[in-house]
Motif scaffolding. Structure first.
Motif, short mmCIF file in Angstrom:
data_model
loop_
_atom_site.label_atom_id
_atom_site.label_comp_id
_atom_site.label_asym_id
_atom_site.label_seq_id
_atom_site.Cartn_x
_atom_site.Cartn_y
_atom_site.Cartn_z
N ASN A 158 0.76 -1.32 0.04
CA ASN A 158 -0.12 -0.09 0.00
C ASN A 158 0.83 1.33 0.03
O ASN A 158 0.27 2.33 -0.72
N ALA A 159 2.07 1.41 0.77
CA ALA A 159 2.86 2.40 0.77
C ALA A 159 3.24 2.74 -0.59
O ALA A 159 3.33 3.89 -1.16
N THR A 160 3.74 1.87 -1.37
CA THR A 160 4.44 2.01 -2.72
C THR A 160 3.25 2.45 -3.60
O THR A 160 3.46 3.23 -4.66
N ALA A 161 2.01 1.79 -3.46
CA ALA A 161 0.89 2.02 -4.29
C ALA A 161 0.46 3.44 -4.19
O ALA A 161 0.33 4.35 -5.01
N ASN A 162 0.55 4.16 -2.87
CA ASN A 162 0.28 5.43 -2.47
C ASN A 162 1.25 6.40 -3.17
O ASN A 162 0.83 7.62 -3.68
N GLN A 163 2.44 6.21 -3.38
CA GLN A 163 3.51 6.95 -4.11
C GLN A 163 3.16 7.07 -5.42
O GLN A 163 3.44 8.14 -6.07
N CYS A 164 2.93 5.98 -6.01
CA CYS A 164 2.51 5.98 -7.38
C CYS A 164 1.23 6.77 -7.71
O CYS A 164 1.40 7.71 -8.60
N TYR A 165 0.33 6.62 -6.78
CA TYR A 165 -1.02 7.48 -6.99
C TYR A 165 -0.81 9.08 -6.55
O TYR A 165 -1.25 9.97 -7.40
N GLN A 166 0.19 9.31 -5.67
CA GLN A 166 0.76 10.59 -5.83
C GLN A 166 1.47 11.32 -6.74
O GLN A 166 1.11 12.42 -7.20
N GLN A 167 2.36 10.38 -7.44
CA GLN A 167 2.92 10.89 -8.57
C GLN A 167 1.90 11.25 -9.55
O GLN A 167 1.92 12.22 -10.41
N ALA A 168 1.02 10.27 -10.02
CA ALA A 168 -0.18 10.28 -10.90
C ALA A 168 -1.07 11.66 -10.83
O ALA A 168 -1.42 12.40 -11.76
N ALA A 169 -1.23 11.83 -9.47
CA ALA A 169 -2.06 13.13 -8.98
C ALA A 169 -1.21 14.18 -9.23
O ALA A 169 -2.05 15.34 -9.85
N GLU A 170 -0.10 14.32 -9.06
CA GLU A 170 0.93 15.69 -9.46
C GLU A 170 0.81 15.83 -10.95
O GLU A 170 0.67 16.90 -11.52
N LEU A 171 1.03 14.74 -11.83
CA LEU A 171 1.04 14.61 -13.19
C LEU A 171 -0.10 15.30 -13.82
O LEU A 171 -0.32 16.21 -14.68
#
Length: 289
Positions: free
Chosen positions: A151-164
């Motif tokens: 989940n922590a790694t998933a969240n990092q990916c979603y965060q980068q997707a949100a920023e982009l």
């Protein structure tokens, strides 16, 4: 002109791959030997800094490994091909990683498939190669990580997707992703401190869309999820921005931004979104006079 080491190994590898199997040989051993020769060719090309040739040789190795039913070795060969291609040919690197992902999914190894998809996202994001594809790959990687309880790694990916998404002006998508990131962060004592930052970004996205009804709904929702949120600097800043937008008061908006920046330096992402909101405010103000 004499052949380089890489070219010599490549010629031997092609000869082996194209050879017929004798009475006492086996197809499997032929492909294994050809694969080994392609590996040697690829490594020799790496020494010669001929990255495209190295990548192509690793891909030929991967094909041989598949003929020999060595799926794990084929995955590694595609990964090695991608690493070589990254130096000069990002699109070819992405293509090789896609091949690796296909094999990983067939093997049910979604965790490693997520790692490769995240790598693809990084290639697309680097130097703005293709921001939309980078965002989509980050989301896909996040979904696979979540499936594997990372989940922590998933969240990092979603965060980068949100920023982009925000960088592309796709504020609805950005807002949804930041809300997802915040909801998960709220469930962990280690990440709870960062929730107010994600909530501020989500609220800013709704303002950039010109949807103040959603902004109010979000802020009310966030306050319900964490009763301490309204007293934070982030929440006070969001409320002040929203009120300035409701009143179409550019001066109040600018004052709020200046005051916040004096204490907490605004990053490039927030600055970009705030400029978008301010531009819309100025146009609105111009229309009223």
């Amino acid at each position: 002109m004499p052949k380089s080491n890489g070219e010599e190994f490549l010629a031997k590898a092609e000869k082996k791959a194209g050879s017929s199997v004798g009475w006492f040989g086996s197809s499997s051993s032929k492909w294994e030997e050809a694969g080994d020769l392609f590996t040697q060719a690829a490594n020799a090309f790496k020494v010669e800094k001929r990255w495209n040739e190295a990548g192509a040789a690793f891909e030929r190795e991967a094909s041989c490994r598949q003929h020999a039913n060595e799926a794990n070795d084929a995955m590694n060969a595609y990964k090695n091909a991608a690493n070589a291609y990254k130096k000069t040919n990002p699109e070819a690197a992405v293509s090789a990683l896609h091949q690796a992902i296909k094999l990983l999914i067939q093997a049910g190894n979604f965790r490693q498939a997520a790692d490769r998809e995240k790598e693809i996202a990084g290639i697309y994001a680097q130097d703005g190669l293709d921001i939309a594809k980078a965002r989509d790959s980050f989301v896909r990687a996040g979904d696979w990580y979540k499936q594997e309880d990372a989940n922590a790694t998933a969240n990092q990916c979603y965060q980068q997707a949100a920023e982009l998404s925000g960088d592309m002006g796709e504020y609805q998508r950005s807002m949804e992703l930041y809300t997802t990131v915040a909801d998960w962060s709220l469930s962990s004592a280690l990440t709870k401190y960062s929730v107010k930052e994600y909530w501020l970004r989500a609220a800013m996205c709704s303002m950039a869309m010109g949807d103040l009804v959603t902004t109010q709904r979000l802020l009310d929702d966030f306050a319900r999820k964490d009763v301490t949120f309204p007293s934070t600097r982030e929440a006070k800043f969001a409320y002040e921005l929203m009120q300035a937008c409701e009143e179409a008061d550019v001066e109040r908006f600018t004052g709020a931004v200046f005051g916040y920046d004096q204490v907490t330096k605004l990053d490039n992402w927030k600055t970009g979104v705030l400029l978008r909101i301010k531009k819309a405010l100025e146009e609105d103000e111009g229309g009223l006079t």
